[in-house]
Design an enzyme around this catalytic site. Structure first.
Site, short mmCIF file in Angstrom:
data_model
loop_
_atom_site.label_atom_id
_atom_site.label_comp_id
_atom_site.label_asym_id
_atom_site.label_seq_id
_atom_site.Cartn_x
_atom_site.Cartn_y
_atom_site.Cartn_z
N CYS A 72 0.89 -1.23 0.10
CA CYS A 72 0.17 -0.14 0.04
C CYS A 72 0.72 1.29 0.08
O CYS A 72 0.21 2.52 -0.03
CB CYS A 72 -0.93 0.04 1.10
SG CYS A 72 -2.07 -1.45 1.28
N HIS A 85 -2.76 8.14 6.33
CA HIS A 85 -3.07 6.24 5.80
C HIS A 85 -4.47 6.10 6.09
O HIS A 85 -5.14 5.66 5.15
CB HIS A 85 -2.03 5.68 6.02
CG HIS A 85 -2.07 4.18 5.18
ND1 HIS A 85 -1.99 4.10 4.07
CD2 HIS A 85 -2.03 2.99 5.70
CE1 HIS A 85 -2.00 2.87 3.56
NE2 HIS A 85 -2.18 2.18 4.88
N GLU A 90 -1.00 4.76 13.73
CA GLU A 90 -0.59 6.11 12.83
C GLU A 90 -0.63 7.48 13.70
O GLU A 90 0.08 8.23 13.68
CB GLU A 90 -1.29 6.26 11.68
CG GLU A 90 -0.94 7.56 10.74
CD GLU A 90 -1.63 7.21 9.34
OE1 GLU A 90 -1.12 8.39 8.36
OE2 GLU A 90 -2.52 6.72 9.31
N LYS A 100 -9.69 8.04 2.60
CA LYS A 100 -9.93 6.73 2.20
C LYS A 100 -11.53 6.75 2.90
O LYS A 100 -12.33 5.64 2.37
CB LYS A 100 -9.14 5.72 2.94
CG LYS A 100 -7.99 5.66 2.36
CD LYS A 100 -7.06 4.41 3.18
CE LYS A 100 -5.85 4.32 2.42
NZ LYS A 100 -4.68 5.27 2.72
N HIS A 155 -9.93 2.18 0.07
CA HIS A 155 -8.54 2.01 0.28
C HIS A 155 -8.15 1.20 -1.14
O HIS A 155 -8.57 0.28 -1.43
CB HIS A 155 -8.22 1.01 1.46
CG HIS A 155 -6.67 0.76 1.64
ND1 HIS A 155 -5.81 1.21 0.69
CD2 HIS A 155 -5.97 0.20 2.69
CE1 HIS A 155 -4.49 1.12 1.27
NE2 HIS A 155 -4.45 0.23 2.14
N PHE A 205 1.76 -3.52 4.07
CA PHE A 205 2.18 -4.78 4.30
C PHE A 205 3.67 -4.93 4.29
O PHE A 205 4.12 -4.52 3.25
CB PHE A 205 1.61 -5.80 3.50
CG PHE A 205 0.04 -6.03 4.13
CD1 PHE A 205 -0.47 -5.34 5.37
CD2 PHE A 205 -0.79 -7.06 3.73
CE1 PHE A 205 -1.81 -5.48 5.85
CE2 PHE A 205 -2.32 -7.26 4.10
CZ PHE A 205 -2.72 -6.24 5.10
#
Length: 408
Positions: A161, A300, A311, A330, A335, A394
């Protein structure tokens, strides 16, 4: 002496609009792009919602024949790139000094699924000879290079991502250091497929709500997973003097990029967010500014419990007493995995141009563990000079990019 890098073109295919102008309007209006999945039958799935691209007229960009042997993610990329090239009026440039750096997390998943079904049902001799190029992640960049006869550095970044933000960051560095004069940078993704949704569902990563307004709810205490999105975003990054010489419109400036790795777990972020903090701090140092200069962070903000909490810690560690505005778009787009950083980069540049902070929509319940200066449900007008966009992926990938308001 390092060269300055500006943005001279943008293109977007997203769940909330299929041009940059449509995205701008949707962000101002707080449009939610999440609906019931139409790409396949979801009877056996617990997940019913996604943020699909809607009403995309591909024929205004390419003929059906030109797109026939492209996976959906490549189609999105080629369309966004054509928009960006036209916006920047870049076709007449020396293409030996133009490059492409495009990211994707998964690539041609639909093509892989279809070929596997053909193999199982009809045998190996019936698998399409176009299967491999349709599924390869780098072919999105390769097809764009063919479309526009671009001969500089052409490559594809795969950091889950973080892919698109890393692509923009690397493009920024290459132009700043003199390797190219302009680079198309961004990301593309099309993973709303049976295996894509099934795989993330099996991980318990996806939201299983059936209410679009309570599905992608970053930083809300009731968040319980992300909503899959799809699309592509491409920005034209260009060396300042080249842009001025061409008389190009300048949307904003790229001034800093930071990247780290948690080296902690294949999916879970480091619990205290220390390496996400370092990515943000590295971007700030790269820009030659102070944390207090950042006015807004496009987070994010995936709407998963771990990401939003971690975050938030990372932002507080980076900014200390300073509290920049924070939102996660988002909540509107879902996403987009490897394309998310490109769309959020475009939204960040628009925020600077419009002097408008986008909201996190559909938020209802404050989470004390997400103690940041959230802009909730309705955007606000504010003086913005520096905007940061974060992407975490990831594998522990952390990437932060900083855009500056354009001032000649």
């Amino acid at each position: 002496m390092k060269r300055r890098v500006v943005i001279t073109g943008m293109g977007a295919v997203t769940p909330i609009g299929n041009t940059v102008e449509e995205v701008k309007k949707a962000i101002h209006e707080g449009v939610c792009g999440i609906r019931e999945i139409t790409a396949f039958e979801t009877t056996d799935y617990r997940v019913k919602l996604a943020a699909e691209v809607k009403d995309l007229s591909t024929e205004q960009y390419y003929t059906p024949r030109e797109l026939k042997f492209n996976d959906r993610f490549t189609q999105f990329a080629r369309i966004a790139a054509k928009q960006a090239m036209n916006d920047a009026n870049l076709e007449e440039c020396n293409k030996d000094r133009v490059g492409i750096i495009l990211g994707s997390g998964i690539g041609g998943l639909s093509s892989i699924e279809n070929a596997t079904k053909t193999l199982c049902d009809r045998g190996p001799t019936r698998v399409s000879p176009y299967f491999i190029p349709m599924s390869l992640i780098n072919l999105a960049a390769g097809e764009i290079a063919i479309d526009h006869q671009i001969h500089g550095e052409v490559q594809c970044i795969v950091t889950a991502c973080s892919s698109a933000t890393d692509s923009i960051g690397l493009a920024f560095q290459r132009i700043r250091d003199g390797y190219e004069d302009a680079i198309l940078a961004g990301g593309c993704e099309a993973s709303i497929t049976p295996v894509g949704i099934g795989g993330f569902m099996a991980m318990r990563a996806l939201c299983e709500s059936t209410d679009p307004k309570r599905a992608s709810i970053p930083f809300d205490k009731e968040r319980n997973g992300f909503v899959m999105g799809e699309g592509a975003g491409v920005l034209v990054l260009e060396e300042l003097e080249s842009a001025k010489k061409r008389g190009a419109k300048i949307y904003g400036e790229v001034v800093g990029y930071g990247n780290t790795c948690d080296a902690n777990h294949i999916t879970a972020p480091a619990a205290e967010g220390e390496f996400a903090t370092k990515a943000m701090c590295k971007a700030i140092a790269d820009a030659g500014i102070k944390p207090s200069d950042i006015n807004y962070v496009n987070a994010h903000g995936t709407s998963t419990n771990l990401n939003d909490k971690t975050e938030s810690k990372a932002m507080n560690n980076c900014f200390g007493e300073h509290k920049p505005y924070v939102s996660s778009t988002k909540s509107m787009t879902g996403h987009l995995l490897g394309a998310s950083g490109a769309i959020e980069g475009i939204i960040s540049v628009l925020a600077l141009e419009e002097q408008f902070v986008p909201p996190t929509i559909n938020h209802q319940i404050i989470d004390e563990e997400c103690d940041v200066n959230l802009v909730l449900n309705k955007g606000i007008e504010s003086e913005l000079n520096y905007v940061m966009s974060n992407s975490f992926g990831f594998g522990g990938h952390n990437a932060s990019i900083i855009f500056k308001r354009w001032e000649d």
